[in-house]
Enzyme design. Structure first.
Site, PDB file in Angstrom:
ATOM      1  N   LYS A 149      13.858  46.322  36.669  1.00  9.17           N
ATOM      2  CA  LYS A 149      14.550  47.514  36.157  1.00  9.17           C
ATOM      3  C   LYS A 149      14.636  48.556  37.276  1.00  9.17           C
ATOM      4  O   LYS A 149      13.621  48.861  37.916  1.00  9.17           O
ATOM      5  CB  LYS A 149      13.772  48.065  34.967  1.00  9.17           C
ATOM      6  CG  LYS A 149      14.432  49.248  34.331  1.00  9.17           C
ATOM      7  CD  LYS A 149      13.695  49.703  33.082  1.00  9.17           C
ATOM      8  CE  LYS A 149      14.250  51.031  32.647  1.00  9.17           C
ATOM      9  NZ  LYS A 149      13.249  52.006  32.316  1.00  9.17           N
TER      10      LYS A 149
ATOM     11  N   PHE B 134      46.171  36.884  27.061  1.00  6.72           N
ATOM     12  CA  PHE B 134      46.287  38.142  26.324  1.00  6.72           C
ATOM     13  C   PHE B 134      46.418  39.261  27.349  1.00  6.72           C
ATOM     14  O   PHE B 134      46.045  39.092  28.515  1.00  6.72           O
ATOM     15  CB  PHE B 134      45.031  38.373  25.466  1.00  6.72           C
ATOM     16  CG  PHE B 134      45.165  37.858  24.057  1.00  6.72           C
ATOM     17  CD1 PHE B 134      45.223  36.498  23.810  1.00  6.72           C
ATOM     18  CD2 PHE B 134      45.211  38.740  22.971  1.00  6.72           C
ATOM     19  CE1 PHE B 134      45.343  36.014  22.515  1.00  6.72           C
ATOM     20  CE2 PHE B 134      45.330  38.270  21.672  1.00  6.72           C
ATOM     21  CZ  PHE B 134      45.397  36.910  21.441  1.00  6.72           C
TER      22      PHE B 134
ATOM     23  N   ASN C  62      32.509  45.759  27.651  1.00  6.70           N
ATOM     24  CA  ASN C  62      33.648  46.462  27.034  1.00  6.70           C
ATOM     25  C   ASN C  62      33.533  46.340  25.519  1.00  6.70           C
ATOM     26  O   ASN C  62      32.561  45.775  25.017  1.00  6.70           O
ATOM     27  CB  ASN C  62      34.963  45.881  27.561  1.00  6.70           C
ATOM     28  CG  ASN C  62      35.052  44.396  27.276  1.00  6.70           C
ATOM     29  OD1 ASN C  62      35.079  43.973  26.138  1.00  6.70           O
ATOM     30  ND2 ASN C  62      35.043  43.586  28.336  1.00  6.70           N
TER      31      ASN C  62
ATOM     32  N   LYS D   4      51.938  40.031  33.952  1.00  8.15           N
ATOM     33  CA  LYS D   4      50.750  39.154  33.840  1.00  8.15           C
ATOM     34  C   LYS D   4      51.168  37.721  33.503  1.00  8.15           C
ATOM     35  O   LYS D   4      50.595  36.768  34.013  1.00  8.15           O
ATOM     36  CB  LYS D   4      49.792  39.679  32.767  1.00  8.15           C
ATOM     37  CG  LYS D   4      48.945  40.828  33.297  1.00  8.15           C
ATOM     38  CD  LYS D   4      48.000  41.413  32.266  1.00  8.15           C
ATOM     39  CE  LYS D   4      47.384  42.682  32.850  1.00  8.15           C
ATOM     40  NZ  LYS D   4      46.683  43.509  31.893  1.00  8.15           N
TER      41      LYS D   4
ATOM     42  N   LYS E 204      50.012  35.009  36.213  1.00  7.90           N
ATOM     43  CA  LYS E 204      48.930  34.114  35.795  1.00  7.90           C
ATOM     44  C   LYS E 204      49.456  32.772  35.280  1.00  7.90           C
ATOM     45  O   LYS E 204      48.703  31.958  34.752  1.00  7.90           O
ATOM     46  CB  LYS E 204      48.051  34.818  34.757  1.00  7.90           C
ATOM     47  CG  LYS E 204      47.506  36.175  35.294  1.00  7.90           C
ATOM     48  CD  LYS E 204      46.389  36.747  34.457  1.00  7.90           C
ATOM     49  CE  LYS E 204      45.941  38.102  34.986  1.00  7.90           C
ATOM     50  NZ  LYS E 204      44.592  38.469  34.574  1.00  7.90           N
TER      51      LYS E 204
ATOM     52  N   ASP F 195      36.873  42.808  35.243  1.00  5.09           N
ATOM     53  CA  ASP F 195      37.550  42.544  36.525  1.00  5.09           C
ATOM     54  C   ASP F 195      36.572  42.638  37.686  1.00  5.09           C
ATOM     55  O   ASP F 195      36.799  42.050  38.738  1.00  5.09           O
ATOM     56  CB  ASP F 195      38.692  43.547  36.719  1.00  5.09           C
ATOM     57  CG  ASP F 195      39.839  43.266  35.757  1.00  5.09           C
ATOM     58  OD1 ASP F 195      40.140  42.081  35.546  1.00  5.09           O
ATOM     59  OD2 ASP F 195      40.402  44.226  35.194  1.00  5.09           O
TER      60      ASP F 195
HETATM   61  O1  PMT Z   1      37.607  40.980  20.544  1.00  4.14           O
HETATM   62  P1  PMT Z   1      38.333  41.998  19.694  1.00  4.14           P
HETATM   63  O2  PMT Z   1      37.484  43.194  19.361  1.00  4.14           O
HETATM   64  O3  PMT Z   1      38.961  41.352  18.474  1.00  4.14           O
HETATM   65  O4  PMT Z   1      39.528  42.594  20.569  1.00  4.14           O
HETATM   66  C1  PMT Z   1      40.619  41.780  20.915  1.00  4.14           C
HETATM   67  C2  PMT Z   1      41.067  42.077  22.353  1.00  4.14           C
HETATM   68  C3  PMT Z   1      41.581  43.489  22.465  1.00  4.14           C
HETATM   69  C4  PMT Z   1      39.908  41.852  23.331  1.00  4.14           C
HETATM   70  C5  PMT Z   1      42.219  41.040  22.666  1.00  4.14           C
HETATM   71  O5  PMT Z   1      43.269  41.262  21.752  1.00  4.14           O
HETATM   72  C6  PMT Z   1      42.739  41.184  24.071  1.00  4.14           C
HETATM   73  O6  PMT Z   1      43.610  41.965  24.379  1.00  4.14           O
HETATM   74  N1  PMT Z   1      42.161  40.369  25.001  1.00  4.14           N
HETATM   75  C7  PMT Z   1      42.427  40.439  26.438  1.00  4.14           C
HETATM   76  C8  PMT Z   1      41.659  41.566  27.047  1.00  4.14           C
HETATM   77  C9  PMT Z   1      41.846  41.627  28.555  1.00  4.14           C
HETATM   78  O7  PMT Z   1      40.934  41.336  29.273  1.00  4.14           O
HETATM   79  O8  PMT Z   1      43.044  41.938  28.959  1.00  4.14           O
HETATM   80  P2  PMT Z   1      43.504  42.063  30.501  1.00  4.14           P
HETATM   81  O9  PMT Z   1      44.855  42.611  30.396  1.00  4.14           O
HETATM   82  O10 PMT Z   1      42.456  42.812  31.276  1.00  4.14           O
HETATM   83  O11 PMT Z   1      43.496  40.563  31.013  1.00  4.14           O
HETATM   84  C10 PMT Z   1      44.664  39.753  30.951  1.00  4.14           C
HETATM   85  C11 PMT Z   1      44.281  38.314  30.697  1.00  4.14           C
HETATM   86  O12 PMT Z   1      43.552  37.817  31.832  1.00  4.14           O
HETATM   87  C12 PMT Z   1      43.400  38.068  29.486  1.00  4.14           C
HETATM   88  O13 PMT Z   1      43.804  36.861  28.885  1.00  4.14           O
HETATM   89  C13 PMT Z   1      42.005  37.925  30.089  1.00  4.14           C
HETATM   90  O14 PMT Z   1      41.188  37.054  29.301  1.00  4.14           O
HETATM   91  C14 PMT Z   1      42.306  37.299  31.440  1.00  4.14           C
HETATM   92  N2  PMT Z   1      41.337  37.637  32.499  1.00  4.14           N
HETATM   93  C15 PMT Z   1      41.179  38.899  32.930  1.00  4.14           C
HETATM   94  C16 PMT Z   1      40.314  39.192  33.966  1.00  4.14           C
HETATM   95  C17 PMT Z   1      39.587  38.133  34.555  1.00  4.14           C
HETATM   96  N3  PMT Z   1      38.742  38.358  35.523  1.00  4.14           N
HETATM   97  N4  PMT Z   1      39.745  36.882  34.090  1.00  4.14           N
HETATM   98  C18 PMT Z   1      40.615  36.612  33.096  1.00  4.14           C
HETATM   99  O15 PMT Z   1      40.757  35.471  32.674  1.00  4.14           O
END
Ligand code: PMT
Length: 408
Positions: free
Chosen positions: A291, A326, A212, A340, A344, A281
């Protein structure tokens, strides 16, 4: 006079303006305060004041020419960039700020500034109309968004005959600002902070992967701010487009599963965990050893769910530990964020609408709302990721204090 800058290396950049003479007064004050001062002058600056003045005051040779390497064992501009605890440019001309905003590196000072990870303080000085010029203001705005600090010029009689804003801040005022910069209270001293940053990589084959747009800037800004507050910081970083800040332990991983293991190894000791990484995810069910060759018109990759690291941390959370997640959203920010937060089991959730300009992936700024179990805690308009990081850590520190585990 107290040696409050003892042990600090301050690079003083001097650019070509009449206020360069005040740079000499500043140099003297920095030396008196105990700093190891290394002066870098631009070619224009030496037309206003002789390098010998700064050499005598700082007791070090003055660097002007990038190619005038005095010590063959180091590359001068990188060596100075690495050694600096602070880079201060006084006076800073409009031309210098334009170069810095563009990322040009055509002399000793600009190359050093591109290479340093130390805080940068810029003290502009110029004619009142030049200072008000939209191009100059635009460049300053760009630099401020990148975390560069400014000490605004004062108002008064200018060398060009005009009266107005443009006079280099007085050396005493600049010293006071430096004092505030180094005087960050070490609120998180003794605390272990674990941060995740960047975007995970989920391999399809040896040369292809799913990922991403995360640059790591948000996570690294938090890591740097936590380090400045005295914390012992570990950052688990997946793919990033920037380097981790100096002074933190950086652990590199690729995939969500690797990130999970790296986090699980360290989470029990952490007082604060902040999950700013963008974790995939799903991952491909299979990763090919070789490859993949093309066959036919379509190709199907089966994806399987990745572990949710934040949810696992929520399950494992121990009393007194603060867990921050986040959420990257493009719609229904509040609803999704609060969902969330609860699912979580986070103490705080930082939600950013990544469809907004100036927010989310790759940018130097962010626009966030911070929630806890009772609702909205902070609504932060567009500001640098560093400022967001500082405000987030202040909120986390308050929570630690409420729980009676923070430093008194
Ligand atoms: O890195 P930058 O370019 O500065 O950008 C910052 C950012 C946009 C990445 C950051 O601000 C941000 O939003 N990070 C979280 C991105 C994310 O994965 O969001 P989510 O809504 O999909 O996940 C929710 C939370 O679960 C996040 O804390 C994520 O780390 C966590 N997660 C998600 C999926 C997974 N399999 N495991 C996780 O721990």
């Amino acid at each position: 006079m107290s040696q409050w800058l003892k042990g600090k290396t301050v690079v003083l950049g001097v650019t070509g303006g009449i206020a360069a003479f005040k740079g000499a007064a500043l140099c003297s004050k920095l030396v008196q305060a105990g700093a190891d001062v290394r002066v870098v002058m631009t070619a224009s600056a030496v037309k206003f004041i002789a390098p010998m003045t700064f050499q005598a005051l700082s007791r070090h040779a003055v660097a002007v020419d990038t190619f005038d390497e005095q010590d063959a064992s180091v590359i001068a501009h990188i060596d100075l960039a690495d050694r600096a605890d602070l880079v201060i440019v006084a006076p800073a001309t409009a031309n210098f700020m334009a170069k810095l905003a563009l990322g040009l590196g055509d002399d000793m000072l600009t190359t050093l500034l591109l290479a340093t990870r130390a805080p940068i303080v810029v003290c502009p000085a110029m004619n009142v109309h030049m200072y008000a010029n939209p191009a100059v203001q635009y460049n300053m705005d760009t630099l401020a968004k990148r975390g560069i600090r400014f000490i605004e010029p004062g108002e008064g009689q200018l060398a060009c005959g005009y009266v107005g804003k443009g006079r280099l801040a007085e050396p005493e005022e600049i010293m006071a600002s430096i004092g505030r910069l180094f005087d960050t209270p070490k609120l998180l001293a003794g605390k272990k902070v674990l941060i995740t940053a960047g975007g995970t990589i989920e391999r399809i084959d040896p040369v292809r992967y799913l990922t991403n747009d995360s640059s790591g800037k948000m996570g690294f800004a938090i890591a740097d701010a936590a380090r400045e507050l005295g914390a012992d910081v570990t950052v688990i970083a997946a793919r990033t487009s920037v380097e981790p800040p100096a002074g933190v332990k950086a652990v590199r991983v690729e995939s969500a599963e690797q990130m999970l293991h790296a986090v699980l190894e360290r989470c029990a000791q952490a007082d604060i965990i902040i999950k700013s990484a963008a974790v995939a995810d799903y991952r491909p069910l299979e990763t090919a050893d070789q490859k993949i060759k093309k066959h036919g018109e379509t190709m199907t990759i089966t994806l399987v769910r990745n572990p949710d690291i934040l949810s696992r941390l929520g399950e494992l959370k121990r009393p007194g530990q603060v867990l921050v997640g986040f959420a990257a959203e493009t719609e229904r920010l509040e609803e999704n964020a609060q969902d969330k937060l609860r699912r979580k089991k986070c103490d705080f959730l930082v939600a950013n609408d990544v469809s907004l300009e100036g927010a989310g992936f790759g940018t130097d700024t962010n626009i966030v709302r911070i929630y806890n179990e009772d609702g909205l805690v902070a609504d932060l308009p567009q500001q640098t990721k560093r400022e967001v990081a500082e405000k987030l850590l202040a909120i986390v520190y308050d929570r630690l204090q409420q729980e009676g585990v923070a430093k008194a």
